[in-house]
Design an enzyme around this catalytic site. Structure first.
Site, PDB file in Angstrom:
ATOM      1  N   GLY A   1      13.308  46.077-108.836  1.00  0.00           N
ATOM      2  CA  GLY A   1      13.118  46.638-107.509  1.00  0.00           C
ATOM      3  C   GLY A   1      14.185  47.673-107.211  1.00  0.00           C
ATOM      4  O   GLY A   1      15.003  48.016-108.063  1.00  0.00           O
TER       5      GLY A   1
ATOM      6  N   GLU B   1      21.976  45.141-114.075  1.00  0.00           N
ATOM      7  CA  GLU B   1      20.728  45.891-113.924  1.00  0.00           C
ATOM      8  C   GLU B   1      20.832  47.266-114.586  1.00  0.00           C
ATOM      9  O   GLU B   1      19.895  47.712-115.263  1.00  0.00           O
ATOM     10  CB  GLU B   1      20.378  46.044-112.443  1.00  0.00           C
ATOM     11  CG  GLU B   1      19.877  44.766-111.795  1.00  0.00           C
ATOM     12  CD  GLU B   1      19.645  44.916-110.303  1.00  0.00           C
ATOM     13  OE1 GLU B   1      18.707  44.287-109.793  1.00  0.00           O
ATOM     14  OE2 GLU B   1      20.402  45.667-109.643  1.00  0.00           O
TER      15      GLU B   1
END
Length: 230
Positions: A84, A106
């Site tokens: 996301g 990430e």
């Protein structure tokens, strides 16, 4: 329409891109969690994948749902990462990530991936990054005050992220400074300036990394790419 329904819709479209035998990066956050659950549904139907989690939280969820996990030490490539974003800038599709506290892992997994697919609801789209919220910057705990002052000299209003009355700790044992720069006109330049500050581990600016952004709103699904985005 309920935001969770929009997130689920975007997650389902993204997971359609996963093919048998792929190594898949598993993002962190509420939207990415839907993608993990949808991927687990396909695994239970026979899809074979190896997941590379971007946080301990995601690893726990994936293991509980039956997804086989691996590491970047074991896997020489990651075919696809689904994650996301907190903000997506229309046009170049630069991102702000890290409000979930996992921005370092990430970014490592995203950089190791052939494709980074971002899933969002339409509320995350902005003309310029920084329009809605802060930019997270992960920093070493030692001397974090000096790091914060250097970020302030770049024009940020800086706050140490806290949790339960203490400094929030990332999975890597670092602090996060939430930096409000206001609208960011040149994210690549700001990213480079932040990265030069001693004590900075990583910033939540993801510039030139998204292969596509899957956007869900009440009208349906739209897939943006850096070349095709308005």
């Amino acid at each position: 329409m309920d935001l969770d329904i929009l997130k689920q819709t975007a997650a389902r479209r993204a997971v359609e891109l996963v093919e048998d035998g792929m190594v898949v990066g598993l993002g962190t956050g509420s939207t990415a969690a839907f993608a993990v659950s949808v991927l687990a549904e396909r695994v239970r139907l026979g899809l074979r994948v190896v997941g590379i989690p971007t946080s301990e939280r995601t690893a726990r969820q994936a293991e509980a749902e039956g997804i086989v996990l691996g590491t970047l030490a074991e896997q020489s490539r990651v075919d696809l990462t689904i994650d996301g974003a907190d903000e997506v800038a229309l046009g170049e599709l630069a991102l702000i990530k890290g409000l979930g506290g996992a921005l370092l892992r990430e970014k490592i997994v995203a950089a190791a991936s052939e494709r980074l697919i971002i899933i969002v609801d339409a509320t995350k789209l902005v003309e310029q990054l920084g329009s809605h919220g802060p930019l997270p910057v992960e920093v070493a705990p030692f001397g974090w005050q000096a790091t914060a002052r250097a970020l302030e000299r770049l024009g940020a209003e800086v706050n140490l992220r806290a949790q339960h009355g203490q400094a929030f700790l990332t999975d890597g044992g670092h602090y996060i400074l939430d930096c409000r720069f206001g609208p960011i006109a040149r994210p690549a330049e700001l990213e480079a300036a932040i990265d030069r500050i001693p004590g900075v581990v990583e910033s939540g600016l993801f510039v030139g990394m998204a292969s596509a952004v899957i956007v869900a709103d009440e009208g349906g699904i739209e897939v943006l790419t850096p070349s095709a985005a308005p």
